[in-house]
Design a protein around this motif. Structure first.
Motif, PDB file in Angstrom:
ATOM      1  N   LEU A  46       0.813  -1.212   0.000  1.00 38.17           N
ATOM      2  CA  LEU A  46       0.000   0.000   0.000  1.00 38.17           C
ATOM      3  C   LEU A  46       0.847   1.263   0.000  1.00 38.17           C
ATOM      4  O   LEU A  46       0.483   2.268  -0.606  1.00 38.17           O
ATOM      5  CB  LEU A  46      -0.911  -0.010   1.231  1.00 38.17           C
ATOM      6  N   THR A  47       1.997   1.225   0.660  1.00 41.35           N
ATOM      7  CA  THR A  47       2.825   2.424   0.818  1.00 41.35           C
ATOM      8  C   THR A  47       4.108   2.356  -0.011  1.00 41.35           C
ATOM      9  O   THR A  47       5.007   3.168   0.201  1.00 41.35           O
ATOM     10  CB  THR A  47       3.199   2.617   2.301  1.00 41.35           C
ATOM     11  N   ALA A  48       4.196   1.407  -0.922  1.00 36.56           N
ATOM     12  CA  ALA A  48       5.449   1.205  -1.669  1.00 36.56           C
ATOM     13  C   ALA A  48       5.855   2.435  -2.463  1.00 36.56           C
ATOM     14  O   ALA A  48       7.049   2.657  -2.714  1.00 36.56           O
ATOM     15  CB  ALA A  48       5.310  -0.012  -2.589  1.00 36.56           C
ATOM     16  N   HIS A  49       4.890   3.260  -2.868  1.00 37.95           N
ATOM     17  CA  HIS A  49       5.198   4.429  -3.703  1.00 37.95           C
ATOM     18  C   HIS A  49       5.662   5.629  -2.892  1.00 37.95           C
ATOM     19  O   HIS A  49       6.099   6.626  -3.458  1.00 37.95           O
ATOM     20  CB  HIS A  49       3.941   4.827  -4.491  1.00 37.95           C
ATOM     21  N   ARG A  50       5.603   5.553  -1.575  1.00 32.78           N
ATOM     22  CA  ARG A  50       5.953   6.696  -0.738  1.00 32.78           C
ATOM     23  C   ARG A  50       7.468   6.747  -0.502  1.00 32.78           C
ATOM     24  O   ARG A  50       8.095   5.716  -0.296  1.00 32.78           O
ATOM     25  CB  ARG A  50       5.233   6.621   0.613  1.00 32.78           C
ATOM     26  N   PRO A  51       8.050   7.938  -0.473  1.00 33.47           N
ATOM     27  CA  PRO A  51       9.488   8.030  -0.223  1.00 33.47           C
ATOM     28  C   PRO A  51       9.877   7.611   1.193  1.00 33.47           C
ATOM     29  O   PRO A  51      11.018   7.206   1.423  1.00 33.47           O
ATOM     30  CB  PRO A  51       9.794   9.521  -0.467  1.00 33.47           C
ATOM     31  N   ASP A  52       8.947   7.742   2.154  1.00 33.20           N
ATOM     32  CA  ASP A  52       9.232   7.348   3.533  1.00 33.20           C
ATOM     33  C   ASP A  52       8.664   5.967   3.850  1.00 33.20           C
ATOM     34  O   ASP A  52       8.326   5.667   4.998  1.00 33.20           O
ATOM     35  CB  ASP A  52       8.661   8.372   4.508  1.00 33.20           C
TER      36      ASP A  52
END
Length: 276
Positions: A107-113
Motif C-alpha cells: 500500500l505504501t510502496a510508492h511513498r518516499p518514507d
C-alpha cells in the motif's frame, strides 16, 4: 488522501512485486530468525534464568544494577522482563502478522518514507504487546507474592498452572476470540478501513497499535500459557507460534480454534485428575 485513494497502490506493478519478493519478505524473515536465535542464545547463556524469572536480583550484573539504580529492585527486573517479552513477542507474533505487513508494504510502496512507515507500523504493534507483557509481569509478581504469603496455596501451586491452561482452552470458544481473530485474518480490509494516508507517521504507528490490540485480544490467553509452561521453553514457544500463525494466516486456520480449546480443557482435566 482518502481511503479509496490509499487502497489502490495495493495492486503493485510487476517491478514492485519483484521488489517485494526480493527485499521485504527476506528482511522480515531475517528479523524473525534473528529474534529466535537471540532467544536461543539467551536461554543457554548464564543469564537464561532471567527468562524464567528466577533470582532476578540474587547475583550477576542484574544484582549490581539493582544496587546502583534508584528503585533498582523494581526497575531492573521490569526492564529485563520487558526486553525478554518483546524479544519473545517478536519471535512468536511477527510470523502471524506477515499478511498485515505484506498489505501495508504494498500500500505504501510508492511513498518516499515507505521504510520509516513500516518501522512505525511494527513499533506500534510491538508497543501494545509490550504493554500487555508488563501487565502480565505484574500479574505474575502478584501470584508469586500470594504463593509466598499463603503456604497452603504454595503446596498446591499446580492449580495456578492448571487454571491458566483451562482459561486458555475456554477462551478459544469465546465470541471475543472469534471477533478479534476475524480482524487478524482480513488485513487488507483492516488496513483500508484504518489507513487515511494523512499525518503518515502517526497513523502508521496508530494502525500498528490498533491491529496489535486485536492481536492481543485474539492471543492473550495462549500467550499466558508461557507462564504455565515456562517462559524460557523454546519448544513451547515454537509450538504456540505455529498454532497462532496457522489460526491467522491459513485458509482453514479458524477451524483450529475449537479442537485446540478441547485439547487444552482436556489437558486441564487430566492435570486435576492426576493431582486430586
Amino acid at each position: 488522501m482518502s481511503v479509496t485513494a490509499g487502497a489502490t497502490p495495493a495492486r503493485t506493478s510487476p517491478a514492485g512485486a519483484a521488489r517485494h519478493r526480493r527485499v521485504f519478505i527476506p528482511v522480515l524473515a531475517a528479523l524473525i530468525a534473528l529474534a529466535w536465535v537471540a532467544l536461543w542464545a539467551w536461554a543457554r547463556s548464564p543469564y537464561g534464568r532471567y527468562l524464567e524469572h528466577d533470582d532476578w536480583t540474587a547475583s550477576g550484573p542484574a544484582a549490581f544494577l539493582c544496587r546502583v539504580v534508584p528503585a533498582g529492585d523494581v526497575v531492573v527486573p521490569m526492564a529485563l522482563y520487558a526486553a525478554a517479552w518483546i524479544l519473545m513477542t517478536a519471535a512468536m507474533m511477527l510470523p502471524t502478522t506477515l499478511p498485515l505487513f505484506n498489505t501495508f508494504d504494498r500500500l505504501t510502496a510508492h511513498r518516499p518514507d515507505h521504510g520509516r512507515l513500516l518501522m512505525l507500523l511494527g513499533l506500534g504493534y510491538m508497543t501494545v504487546w509490550g504493554a500487555f507483557g508488563l501487565l502480565a509481569h505484574a500479574l505474575h509478581s502478584a501470584v508469586l507474592t500470594l504463593l509466598a504469603s499463603v503456604p497452603a496455596l504454595a503446596w498446591h501451586g499446580w492449580l495456578i498452572g492448571t487454571a491458566t491452561i483451562a482459561l486458555a482452552g475456554a477462551f478459544q470458544f469465546s465470541r471475543l476470540k472469534y471477533r478479534c481473530l476475524e480482524k487478524c485474518r482480513t488485513p487488507l480490509s483492516f488496513v483500508i478501513g484504518h489507513w487515511r494516508g494523512e499525518r503518515q507517521a502517526r497513523h502508521a504507528f496508530a494502525l500498528g497499535a490498533h491491529h496489535g490490540l486485536f492481536c492481543v485480544g485474539c492471543c492473550w490467553a495462549l500467550m499466558l500459557l508461557m507462564f504455565a509452561l515456562g517462559t524460557g521453553s523454546l519448544g513451547w514457544m515454537l509450538l504456540l507460534a505455529a498454532v497462532m500463525a496457522i489460526e491467522k494466516n491459513v485458509r482453514w486456520g479458524q477451524r483450529l480454534s475449537t479442537p485446540l480449546g478441547v485439547a487444552l480443557l482436556s489437558w486441564a482435566v487430566i492435570l486435576v485428575a492426576t493431582h486430586a
